[in-house]
Design a protein around this motif. Structure first.
Motif, PDB file in Angstrom:
ATOM      1  N   ALA A  87       0.860  -1.187   0.000  1.00 29.74           N
ATOM      2  CA  ALA A  87       0.000   0.000   0.000  1.00 29.74           C
ATOM      3  C   ALA A  87       0.893   1.231   0.000  1.00 29.74           C
ATOM      4  O   ALA A  87       2.073   1.162   0.370  1.00 29.74           O
ATOM      5  N   ALA A  88       0.317   2.361  -0.399  1.00 28.35           N
ATOM      6  CA  ALA A  88       1.103   3.585  -0.519  1.00 28.35           C
ATOM      7  C   ALA A  88       0.384   4.750   0.131  1.00 28.35           C
ATOM      8  O   ALA A  88      -0.844   4.765   0.249  1.00 28.35           O
ATOM      9  N   GLY A  89       1.178   5.725   0.555  1.00 32.12           N
ATOM     10  CA  GLY A  89       0.655   6.966   1.108  1.00 32.12           C
ATOM     11  C   GLY A  89       1.381   8.150   0.502  1.00 32.12           C
ATOM     12  O   GLY A  89       2.551   8.049   0.140  1.00 32.12           O
ATOM     13  N   LEU A  90       0.665   9.275   0.396  1.00 30.76           N
ATOM     14  CA  LEU A  90       1.252  10.522  -0.075  1.00 30.76           C
ATOM     15  C   LEU A  90       0.948  11.613   0.934  1.00 30.76           C
ATOM     16  O   LEU A  90      -0.183  11.726   1.424  1.00 30.76           O
ATOM     17  N   ASP A  91       1.955  12.404   1.237  1.00 26.24           N
ATOM     18  CA  ASP A  91       1.818  13.572   2.107  1.00 26.24           C
ATOM     19  C   ASP A  91       2.064  14.802   1.245  1.00 26.24           C
ATOM     20  O   ASP A  91       3.179  15.005   0.746  1.00 26.24           O
ATOM     21  N   VAL A  92       1.019  15.617   1.061  1.00 26.23           N
ATOM     22  CA  VAL A  92       1.081  16.750   0.136  1.00 26.23           C
ATOM     23  C   VAL A  92       1.118  18.053   0.921  1.00 26.23           C
ATOM     24  O   VAL A  92       0.266  18.299   1.793  1.00 26.23           O
ATOM     25  N   THR A  93       2.089  18.892   0.632  1.00 30.64           N
ATOM     26  CA  THR A  93       2.167  20.255   1.168  1.00 30.64           C
ATOM     27  C   THR A  93       2.402  21.193  -0.015  1.00 30.64           C
ATOM     28  O   THR A  93       2.673  20.752  -1.135  1.00 30.64           O
ATOM     29  N   PRO A  94       2.332  22.525   0.203  1.00 31.55           N
ATOM     30  CA  PRO A  94       2.613  23.442  -0.908  1.00 31.55           C
ATOM     31  C   PRO A  94       4.032  23.318  -1.454  1.00 31.55           C
ATOM     32  O   PRO A  94       4.281  23.685  -2.602  1.00 31.55           O
ATOM     33  N   GLY A 385       0.399   8.047   8.980  1.00 33.57           N
ATOM     34  CA  GLY A 385      -1.045   7.864   9.056  1.00 33.57           C
ATOM     35  C   GLY A 385      -1.645   7.480   7.724  1.00 33.57           C
ATOM     36  O   GLY A 385      -2.567   6.643   7.662  1.00 33.57           O
ATOM     37  N   ALA A 386      -1.145   8.074   6.630  1.00 32.95           N
ATOM     38  CA  ALA A 386      -1.634   7.705   5.303  1.00 32.95           C
ATOM     39  C   ALA A 386      -1.328   6.245   5.007  1.00 32.95           C
ATOM     40  O   ALA A 386      -2.177   5.507   4.477  1.00 32.95           O
ATOM     41  N   LEU A 387      -0.121   5.795   5.355  1.00 31.41           N
ATOM     42  CA  LEU A 387       0.230   4.393   5.140  1.00 31.41           C
ATOM     43  C   LEU A 387      -0.630   3.468   5.986  1.00 31.41           C
ATOM     44  O   LEU A 387      -1.091   2.424   5.513  1.00 31.41           O
ATOM     45  N   GLU A 388      -0.850   3.831   7.249  1.00 29.45           N
ATOM     46  CA  GLU A 388      -1.673   2.985   8.113  1.00 29.45           C
ATOM     47  C   GLU A 388      -3.094   2.864   7.588  1.00 29.45           C
ATOM     48  O   GLU A 388      -3.706   1.788   7.634  1.00 29.45           O
ATOM     49  N   SER A 389      -3.638   3.967   7.077  1.00 32.92           N
ATOM     50  CA  SER A 389      -4.992   3.937   6.531  1.00 32.92           C
ATOM     51  C   SER A 389      -5.051   3.083   5.271  1.00 32.92           C
ATOM     52  O   SER A 389      -5.979   2.274   5.095  1.00 32.92           O
ATOM     53  N   ALA A 390      -4.063   3.235   4.392  1.00 35.69           N
ATOM     54  CA  ALA A 390      -4.033   2.433   3.174  1.00 35.69           C
ATOM     55  C   ALA A 390      -3.813   0.953   3.487  1.00 35.69           C
ATOM     56  O   ALA A 390      -4.422   0.074   2.860  1.00 35.69           O
ATOM     57  N   LEU A 391      -2.957   0.672   4.467  1.00 31.09           N
ATOM     58  CA  LEU A 391      -2.698  -0.722   4.840  1.00 31.09           C
ATOM     59  C   LEU A 391      -3.932  -1.387   5.427  1.00 31.09           C
ATOM     60  O   LEU A 391      -4.182  -2.577   5.184  1.00 31.09           O
ATOM     61  N   ALA A 392      -4.714  -0.644   6.193  1.00 32.10           N
ATOM     62  CA  ALA A 392      -5.925  -1.225   6.779  1.00 32.10           C
ATOM     63  C   ALA A 392      -6.866  -1.710   5.678  1.00 32.10           C
ATOM     64  O   ALA A 392      -7.431  -2.812   5.763  1.00 32.10           O
ATOM     65  N   ALA A 393      -7.030  -0.906   4.637  1.00 33.07           N
ATOM     66  CA  ALA A 393      -7.907  -1.303   3.533  1.00 33.07           C
ATOM     67  C   ALA A 393      -7.313  -2.467   2.754  1.00 33.07           C
ATOM     68  O   ALA A 393      -8.026  -3.405   2.360  1.00 33.07           O
ATOM     69  N   ALA A 394      -5.990  -2.428   2.516  1.00 34.28           N
ATOM     70  CA  ALA A 394      -5.342  -3.519   1.777  1.00 34.28           C
ATOM     71  C   ALA A 394      -5.432  -4.839   2.544  1.00 34.28           C
ATOM     72  O   ALA A 394      -5.680  -5.902   1.957  1.00 34.28           O
ATOM     73  N   ARG A 395      -5.226  -4.776   3.854  1.00 39.01           N
ATOM     74  CA  ARG A 395      -5.307  -6.006   4.651  1.00 39.01           C
ATOM     75  C   ARG A 395      -6.724  -6.564   4.661  1.00 39.01           C
ATOM     76  O   ARG A 395      -6.916  -7.792   4.596  1.00 39.01           O
ATOM     77  N   ASP A 396      -7.728  -5.694   4.765  1.00 40.64           N
ATOM     78  CA  ASP A 396      -9.098  -6.189   4.738  1.00 40.64           C
ATOM     79  C   ASP A 396      -9.379  -6.953   3.444  1.00 40.64           C
ATOM     80  O   ASP A 396     -10.149  -7.922   3.425  1.00 40.64           O
ATOM     81  N   GLU A 397      -8.745  -6.525   2.384  1.00 37.18           N
ATOM     82  CA  GLU A 397      -8.965  -7.170   1.085  1.00 37.18           C
ATOM     83  C   GLU A 397      -8.201  -8.486   0.995  1.00 37.18           C
ATOM     84  O   GLU A 397      -8.796  -9.537   0.702  1.00 37.18           O
ATOM     85  N   VAL A 398      -6.897  -8.479   1.252  1.00 42.46           N
ATOM     86  CA  VAL A 398      -6.103  -9.688   1.013  1.00 42.46           C
ATOM     87  C   VAL A 398      -6.233 -10.712   2.134  1.00 42.46           C
ATOM     88  O   VAL A 398      -5.996 -11.897   1.908  1.00 42.46           O
ATOM     89  N   PHE A 399      -6.591 -10.269   3.336  1.00 40.16           N
ATOM     90  CA  PHE A 399      -6.719 -11.205   4.453  1.00 40.16           C
ATOM     91  C   PHE A 399      -8.098 -11.860   4.522  1.00 40.16           C
ATOM     92  O   PHE A 399      -8.337 -12.698   5.388  1.00 40.16           O
ATOM     93  N   ASP A 400      -8.997 -11.510   3.614  1.00 41.18           N
ATOM     94  CA  ASP A 400     -10.330 -12.093   3.615  1.00 41.18           C
ATOM     95  C   ASP A 400     -10.286 -13.419   2.849  1.00 41.18           C
ATOM     96  O   ASP A 400     -10.232 -13.448   1.621  1.00 41.18           O
ATOM     97  N   THR A 401     -10.269 -14.517   3.579  1.00 40.83           N
ATOM     98  CA  THR A 401     -10.177 -15.836   2.962  1.00 40.83           C
ATOM     99  C   THR A 401     -11.539 -16.500   2.791  1.00 40.83           C
ATOM    100  O   THR A 401     -11.604 -17.688   2.499  1.00 40.83           O
ATOM    101  N   SER A 402     -12.603 -15.745   2.978  1.00 46.63           N
ATOM    102  CA  SER A 402     -13.937 -16.329   2.865  1.00 46.63           C
ATOM    103  C   SER A 402     -14.395 -16.438   1.433  1.00 46.63           C
ATOM    104  O   SER A 402     -15.384 -17.108   1.132  1.00 46.63           O
ATOM    105  N   ARG A 403     -13.671 -15.760   0.514  1.00 44.72           N
ATOM    106  CA  ARG A 403     -14.113 -15.761  -0.882  1.00 44.72           C
ATOM    107  C   ARG A 403     -13.488 -16.884  -1.678  1.00 44.72           C
ATOM    108  O   ARG A 403     -12.438 -17.402  -1.319  1.00 44.72           O
TER     109      ARG A 403
END
Length: 403
Positions: A87-94, A385-403
C-alpha cells in the motif's frame, strides 16, 4: 439464502474469522509457533496446523525459522508474508509531495519526494502525484500495479458533495473540480483522500500516544494549526469534511479575522499558530531568531525555550502555553474528551515542559480535565497515518479468505 457460502456461522466464515485473527496476531507479535497461535486464538493444535497450512498455501504466511533456547525440539515459526500486499501513502504540502510504499506488515520499503515550487495547475498536480508514487514504487522494486491502495493526505478536506478541496487555499492546483477524476484516470489502484491532521490521529491511535483510546482530540501545530476529533473510535469529519479546522476559530486575545477562507487564517491560527511564535519571541526581546520557514523557526524557538527555561525563554514558553490552552478550552468544553494529544513540530519541540504548562493553563480555562500527552509518532506522522490507513484497507482485502 441460508446455507450459502458467506452466510454468517457457516464453516467458511468461521474459518475466515480464525484466519484473520491469526494474521492480526502475527502482525502484532511477529513470528509465532503453531502452539503459540493455538493458545492465543483458543484453537486446538490440529486446527491451528490446518489454519497455517491454509494461509501458507494462500501466500499469506511463510515459515521463518525455528524457536531456540528452549527445552525440547525447536518449533517452526511463522510470519505474515510481507510481499502479500503493498500500500502507498502521499503527504502533500505546498512545497512538496512525499510518497512512500509499505509492505503488508507495515514496513516502509520505498520513498520518494517531488518538490513543487511555484504555482501549480491541475495538470501539474497529476504529474507530481504520479511522479512521486512512481519514484517510491521504483525504490521498493515494484510497479504501480503492485500497489493495492493509495491514501493521499492534504491540508483541508475534499467536500463530499462537490469533490472540491476546501479550507486549503494555500495548496495551488488542487482546487480544480475535475482533479479527482483526472487522478483516478491516471492511477490504477483505489485512491482515498484524507485531511493530513486526521491521518496523524490515525497514526497516534494505532501506533502512538492514543492507543487504546476511543475518544480523543489531537491538536496539530506545524505549517498550520488544526485538530482531529476521534469520537467512539471513529474520526469525526463533519458535513463538509471541515471538522477540526480550528485555526479558523475566533478566540480571545486575537482580532476577529473576516473572510477567513480568503485569508486562509483565523483567530486561533493568528494567536497560537507557528507564525505567531517568532513574533512573540521578538516582543519578549529574544534575539538571534533563526531564519527559514516559519514552522521550522517556531519549532527551533520552542525547543530552545524548553531547554533554557529561564528569563525571556521561560516567558515565551508560558505565553505560548496560554495561547494554546485558550483555543483548546473551547474544544474541551464542547467535546469533553478523555485525552488530548499534542502533535506537530511546534508542539512536540516543547516536550514535557510545554505539555505540563498547557495542562496547567487548561485546568483554569476549562471545566473538564482531559489528560494531555505529547504525540508518540514523531517520524513523518502525516505520511505514517496515510500508510496505516491504506494498509488497513489492503489487509481487509487480502486477508479475507472467505471468498
Amino acid at each position: 439464502m441460508a446455507g450459502t457460502a458467506g452466510t454468517p456461522g457457516t464453516p467458511r466464515v468461521l474459518r475466515a474469522m480464525n484466519d484473520r485473527a491469526a494474521l492480526d496476531l502475527l502482525l502484532e507479535h511477529g513470528p509465532l509457533s503453531r502452539t503459540r497461535i493455538g493458545k492465543l486464538t483458543g484453537l486446538s493444535k490440529p486446527t491451528a496446523s490446518q489454519l497455517l497450512a491454509r494461509l501458507e498455501a494462500a501466500g499469506l504466511v511463510l515459515a521463518s525459522g525455528t524457536t531456540e533456547g528452549r527445552p525440547g525440539p525447536n518449533a517452526q515459526l511463522y510470519e505474515v508474508d510481507p510481499t502479500a500486499a503493498h500500500a502507498a501513502g502521499l503527504d502533500v504540502t505546498p512545497e512538496r509531495v512525499l510518497a512512500a510504499v509499505a509492505d503488508v506488515t507495515g514496513r516502509t520499503v520505498g520513498a520518494f519526494e517531488v518538490r513543487t515550487p511555484g504555482r501549480n495547475t491541475a495538470g501539474a498536480v497529476v504529474r507530481q502525484v504520479t511522479d512521486a508514487l512512481d519514484g517510491a514504487v521504483k525504490a521498493a522494486g515494484l510497479t504501480r500495479d503492485d500497489v493495492r491502495r493509495l491514501v493521499v493526505a492534504t491540508p483541508g478536506a475534499f467536500d463530499p458533495t462537490t469533490g472540491r478541496l476546501r479550507y486549503a487555499s494555500h495548496l495551488p492546483g488542487w482546487h480544480s473540480p475535475a482533479l479527482l477524476d483526472d487522478l483516478a484516470a491516471a492511477l490504477p489502484m483505489p485512491v482515498e483522500y484524507e485531511n493530513d491532521v486526521n491521518l496523524v490521529a490515525v497514526a497516534e491511535q494505532r501506533l502512538g500516544a492514543a492507543r487504546g483510546h476511543e475518544d480523543f482530540v489531537l491538536l496539530w501545530n506545524e505549517g498550520g494549526l488544526g485538530a482531529a476529533l476521534v469520537l467512539g473510535g471513529r474520526l469525526h469529519r463533519g458535513w463538509t469534511g471541515g471538522a477540526g479546522e480550528v485555526g479558523f476559530l475566533p478566540v480571545p486575545g486575537a482580532p476577529l479575522v473576516r473572510q477567513v477562507t480568503k485569508a486562509n487564517s483565523g483567530g486561533y491560527q493568528e494567536l497560537a499558530g507557528s507564525q505567531a511564535v517568532p513574533r512573540l519571541a521578538r516582543e519578549l526581546g529574544i534575539g538571534d531568531i533563526p531564519s527559514g520557514p516559519y514552522a521550522e523557526v517556531a519549532a527551533a524557538l520552542v525547543e530552545r525555550a524548553a531547554a533554557e527555561n529561564r528569563g525571556p525563554y521561560a516567558e515565551l514558553l508560558r505565553a505560548y502555553a496560554t495561547r494554546l490552552a485558550t483555543g483548546l478550552a473551547s474544544l474541551v468544553s464542547v467535546l469533553d474528551p478523555e485525552l488530548v494529544v499534542l502533535s506537530g513540530a511546534s508542539l512536540t519541540a516543547g516536550g514535557e515542559l510545554l505539555r505540563s504548562l498547557v495542562q496547567s493553563e487548561l485546568a483554569e480555562l476549562a471545566a473538564s480535565r482531559p489528560r494531555l500527552v505529547v504525540g508518540g509518532v514523531t517520524e513523518r506522522p502525516v505520511l505514517r497515518g496515510a500508510l496505516e490507513s491504506a494498509l488497513a484497507a489492503a489487509r481487509d482485502e487480502v486477508f479475507d479468505t472467505s471468498r
